[in-house]
Design an enzyme around this catalytic site. Structure first.
Site, PDB file in Angstrom:
ATOM      1  N   GLY B  12       0.679  -1.476  -0.235  1.00  0.00           N
ATOM      2  CA  GLY B  12       0.233  -0.173   0.025  1.00  0.00           C
ATOM      3  C   GLY B  12       0.714   1.262   0.118  1.00  0.00           C
ATOM      4  O   GLY B  12       0.566   2.128   0.450  1.00  0.00           O
ATOM      5  N   HIS B 111       0.322   2.127 -13.469  1.00  0.00           N
ATOM      6  CA  HIS B 111       1.846   0.779 -14.461  1.00  0.00           C
ATOM      7  C   HIS B 111       2.582   1.449 -13.725  1.00  0.00           C
ATOM      8  O   HIS B 111       3.527   2.876 -14.540  1.00  0.00           O
ATOM      9  CB  HIS B 111       1.063   0.978 -15.677  1.00  0.00           C
ATOM     10  CG  HIS B 111       1.583  -0.026 -15.980  1.00  0.00           C
ATOM     11  ND1 HIS B 111       1.509  -2.030 -15.851  1.00  0.00           N
ATOM     12  CD2 HIS B 111       2.742  -0.268 -17.037  1.00  0.00           C
ATOM     13  CE1 HIS B 111       2.126  -2.411 -16.299  1.00  0.00           C
ATOM     14  NE2 HIS B 111       3.278  -1.081 -17.349  1.00  0.00           N
ATOM     15  N   ASP B 147      -3.924  -2.978 -19.434  1.00  0.00           N
ATOM     16  CA  ASP B 147      -2.722  -1.500 -19.547  1.00  0.00           C
ATOM     17  C   ASP B 147      -3.182  -1.078 -20.844  1.00  0.00           C
ATOM     18  O   ASP B 147      -2.505  -0.370 -21.729  1.00  0.00           O
ATOM     19  CB  ASP B 147      -1.689  -1.509 -18.939  1.00  0.00           C
ATOM     20  CG  ASP B 147      -1.300  -2.862 -17.996  1.00  0.00           C
ATOM     21  OD1 ASP B 147      -2.315  -2.362 -17.187  1.00  0.00           O
ATOM     22  OD2 ASP B 147      -0.412  -4.086 -17.804  1.00  0.00           O
ATOM     23  N   GLN B 175       8.446   8.434  -8.229  1.00  0.00           N
ATOM     24  CA  GLN B 175       8.004   8.770  -9.214  1.00  0.00           C
ATOM     25  C   GLN B 175       6.012   8.637  -9.413  1.00  0.00           C
ATOM     26  O   GLN B 175       5.681   9.478  -9.706  1.00  0.00           O
ATOM     27  CB  GLN B 175       8.297   8.786 -10.819  1.00  0.00           C
ATOM     28  CG  GLN B 175       9.674   9.599 -10.628  1.00  0.00           C
ATOM     29  CD  GLN B 175       9.806  10.668 -10.291  1.00  0.00           C
ATOM     30  OE1 GLN B 175       9.246  12.122 -11.002  1.00  0.00           O
ATOM     31  NE2 GLN B 175      10.283  10.812  -9.758  1.00  0.00           N
TER      32      GLN B 175
END
Lengths: 203, 203
Positions: B12, B111, B147, B175
């Protein structure tokens, strides 16, 4: 110092960036021969202006690949000029196995996307149409596939709100003009090693 | 302000980054429900610690997708908690059409690559194995594909010489923790519009 042959179909802006890097930044590269599949391509004009042997190679009967007699002619021109490495700079014909065998792991290309995303034509337009938020350019060794060879350098650029394909293309081109000299410097200095499909680089 | 439900399978860390952005940066988001397919997932522990309703949803008899009874249960939990939008944060099950129909254009995923490069599992390892020199992360709307949905935010990171897949994964995760709050802020502020498969964003 490495001697390169250049092949291009268009205005030759990447070729010019390489010439500028030789002149201004001491890039240890000598351009010994330039060929184009278009007799009136800007890249041939730029080459002749710089005193570099420049040749038109007619790809006929093929339109999309450098093969057969045209491939043999190109190989002979590059070899007779003493080229050790072939640099594709906006060359729109597919490269076939003859040239790859004549210059094994010594044919470089630059592609206007972050491969493996957006291979093929008009990669900047593909990126805008896909809605990508980051794209860029890739310098890579050419293999038998379409834009699949081992990657030497990649530079990222943002795709900005409202970008047209042309806007993105211009932003990518700026990075191409940095990326190609960087890759060629490493190649000329013997600092690239192939490890499977991975290219070990200094940076 | 937007109310979100979160689904995750792991520790998480993206969920925590969203909580931190709510707390520290005034991200106008309220997390109303967290679900996980793993009863002992860290994301459930973090949610309960933050006082957020947290539920285990057993995907059986399926192992790789949220479908059937488990999908219905998840939808009911999210709806009863008042979620307007579903945020996948390291959720390892494929999302099926039931959830997508219940939250049309309101399921987001992150992703660990610059899509459309390296879809699927362990994208950071794919990038290292391919020899990519730039990778990153992508926040996107989820569609029926793997995706493939419209892209909201992408952030690039370098792949450095000697990087292991784990090194790259860590750099991408940093990021991700910036990208997800950015995308959620735009969504909460009503500043995202879908134009075909392109997402118009403020920046």
């Amino acid at each position: 110092m490495i001697r390169i042959g250049v092949a291009g179909s268009g205005s030759g802006s990447n070729f010019q960036a390489i010439l500028d890097a030789i002149e201004e930044d001491g890039l240890p590269v000598e351009v010994v021969c330039v060929i184009s599949d278009h007799a009136d391509a800007g890249i041939l004009v730029k080459a002749r202006r710089a005193g570099i042997p420049a040749h038109h190679v007619n790809p006929a009967p093929y339109r999309t690949k450098l093969d057969g007699e045209a491939e043999r002619l190109a190989i002979r021109m590059f070899q007779e000029a003493g080229a050790e490495c072939i640099v594709l700079a906006g060359f729109m014909l597919m490269i076939k196995s003859g040239l790859l065998r004549a210059f094994p792991n010594r044919v470089l290309n630059i592609h206007p996307s972050l491969l493996p995303a957006f291979p093929g034509l008009e990669a900047w337009k593909q990126a805008v149409d896909y809605g990508a938020k980051v794209s860029g350019c890739t310098v890579h060794f050419v293999d038998e596939g379409m834009d699949t060879g081992p990657i030497i350098v990649q530079k990222a650029v943002p795709v900005l709100p409202g970008d047209t394909p042309g806007d993105l293309h211009a932003r990518i081109l700026e990075q191409e003009h940095i990326a190609y000299p960087e890759a060629l410097r490493w190649l000329a200095e013997g600092r690239l090693t192939l490890d499977g499909r991975r290219v070990q680089t200094p940076g």
